[in-house]
Write a protein that holds these residues in place. Structure first.
Motif, PDB file in Angstrom:
ATOM      1  N   ASP A  51       0.808  -1.225   0.000  1.00 21.76           N
ATOM      2  CA  ASP A  51       0.000   0.000   0.000  1.00 21.76           C
ATOM      3  C   ASP A  51       0.838   1.271   0.000  1.00 21.76           C
ATOM      4  O   ASP A  51       0.393   2.310  -0.485  1.00 21.76           O
ATOM      5  CB  ASP A  51      -0.952   0.024   1.194  1.00 21.76           C
ATOM      6  CG  ASP A  51      -2.005  -1.062   1.112  1.00 21.76           C
ATOM      7  OD1 ASP A  51      -2.293  -1.536  -0.013  1.00 21.76           O
ATOM      8  OD2 ASP A  51      -2.535  -1.459   2.160  1.00 21.76           O
ATOM      9  N   TYR A  90      -1.545  -4.822   4.628  1.00 21.35           N
ATOM     10  CA  TYR A  90      -0.988  -6.131   4.305  1.00 21.35           C
ATOM     11  C   TYR A  90       0.534  -6.068   4.239  1.00 21.35           C
ATOM     12  O   TYR A  90       1.110  -5.110   3.715  1.00 21.35           O
ATOM     13  CB  TYR A  90      -1.551  -6.644   2.974  1.00 21.35           C
ATOM     14  CG  TYR A  90      -1.322  -8.115   2.819  1.00 21.35           C
ATOM     15  CD1 TYR A  90      -2.154  -9.039   3.450  1.00 21.35           C
ATOM     16  CD2 TYR A  90      -0.251  -8.600   2.090  1.00 21.35           C
ATOM     17  CE1 TYR A  90      -1.921 -10.395   3.346  1.00 21.35           C
ATOM     18  CE2 TYR A  90      -0.010  -9.947   1.975  1.00 21.35           C
ATOM     19  CZ  TYR A  90      -0.844 -10.843   2.611  1.00 21.35           C
ATOM     20  OH  TYR A  90      -0.600 -12.184   2.519  1.00 21.35           O
ATOM     21  N   TYR A 117      -3.091  -4.919  -2.600  1.00 22.32           N
ATOM     22  CA  TYR A 117      -2.904  -6.371  -2.633  1.00 22.32           C
ATOM     23  C   TYR A 117      -3.228  -6.988  -1.273  1.00 22.32           C
ATOM     24  O   TYR A 117      -2.849  -6.460  -0.235  1.00 22.32           O
ATOM     25  CB  TYR A 117      -1.452  -6.698  -3.006  1.00 22.32           C
ATOM     26  CG  TYR A 117      -1.118  -8.167  -2.910  1.00 22.32           C
ATOM     27  CD1 TYR A 117      -1.384  -9.018  -3.971  1.00 22.32           C
ATOM     28  CD2 TYR A 117      -0.534  -8.695  -1.764  1.00 22.32           C
ATOM     29  CE1 TYR A 117      -1.084 -10.368  -3.899  1.00 22.32           C
ATOM     30  CE2 TYR A 117      -0.233 -10.043  -1.680  1.00 22.32           C
ATOM     31  CZ  TYR A 117      -0.502 -10.872  -2.743  1.00 22.32           C
ATOM     32  OH  TYR A 117      -0.207 -12.211  -2.662  1.00 22.32           O
ATOM     33  N   LYS A 118      -3.947  -8.090  -1.315  1.00 22.98           N
ATOM     34  CA  LYS A 118      -4.247  -8.868  -0.105  1.00 22.98           C
ATOM     35  C   LYS A 118      -3.990 -10.332  -0.423  1.00 22.98           C
ATOM     36  O   LYS A 118      -4.618 -10.889  -1.305  1.00 22.98           O
ATOM     37  CB  LYS A 118      -5.709  -8.706   0.335  1.00 22.98           C
ATOM     38  CG  LYS A 118      -6.113  -7.285   0.646  1.00 22.98           C
ATOM     39  CD  LYS A 118      -5.583  -6.833   1.977  1.00 22.98           C
ATOM     40  CE  LYS A 118      -6.137  -5.476   2.326  1.00 22.98           C
ATOM     41  NZ  LYS A 118      -5.164  -4.557   2.821  1.00 22.98           N
ATOM     42  N   PRO A 121      -5.079 -14.188   4.753  1.00 26.69           N
ATOM     43  CA  PRO A 121      -5.365 -13.366   5.938  1.00 26.69           C
ATOM     44  C   PRO A 121      -4.197 -13.421   6.937  1.00 26.69           C
ATOM     45  O   PRO A 121      -3.560 -14.460   7.085  1.00 26.69           O
ATOM     46  CB  PRO A 121      -6.618 -14.012   6.536  1.00 26.69           C
ATOM     47  CG  PRO A 121      -7.245 -14.741   5.402  1.00 26.69           C
ATOM     48  CD  PRO A 121      -6.122 -15.185   4.509  1.00 26.69           C
TER      49      PRO A 121
END
Length: 163
Positions: A51, A90, A117-118, A121
């Motif tokens: 990010d 993330y 982007y992810k 989890p």
């Protein structure tokens, strides 16, 4: 003669046990992962933060980001990202890089791990500390800068702004 062999063996045994006790084990954990780091990667050296397009050097506790055309190392993110939420953002753990310049692969990282982007989890190592400023509880302020009584702070009002 047997007695002499037993004495010699005893001396060797005594010296070797003394030498074993003299060994000191030093285990220094340089650069512990930050509380906002992902769980399960205690040996990681670098994170990439998609990010903000920056790296975090776990060993040095420093962010690495592009500033003014050069890679900068700093304890803080650049000014425009100081309010970035590291706990919810993330983190890509770079397990395959062990040098001192993770940005060598920045062009690849930037494409593969784009802004937003992810991956899988993540849970963070620690919990974010909530800081409550005592100024937030001044009379008439509910902590978010708005008046409790519904007026705009300029005399009587009905809760509706006239802007």
């Amino acid at each position: 003669m047997k007695t002499l062999k037993f004495i010699a063996a005893g001396i060797v045994l005594l010296l070797s046990s003394t030498a074993m006790q003299a060994q000191v084990s030093v285990n220094v954990n340089i650069g512990s992962p930050p509380a906002w780091g992902p769980v399960g990667y205690s040996a990681a050296e670098y994170y990439y933060l998609p990010d903000v397009q920056a790296y975090y050097d776990v060993r040095q506790s420093q962010f690495i980001y592009l500033g003014g055309g050069q890679w900068v190392r700093s304890r803080n993110l650049p000014t425009q990202y100081r309010s970035y939420d590291l706990y919810n953002g993330y983190k890509v753990v770079l397990n395959d890089y062990h040098g001192s310049r993770p940005y060598t692969y920045f062009k690849n990282h930037k494409v593969k791990y784009y802004k937003g982007y992810k991956g899988k989890p993540q849970k963070t190592i620690g919990v974010r500390k909530v800081v409550i400023h005592k100024d937030s509880y001044k009379q008439g302020n509910n902590g978010n800068g708005h008046q409790k009584n519904g007026n705009n702070g300029h005399g009587k009002g009905n809760g509706k702004d006239k802007h």
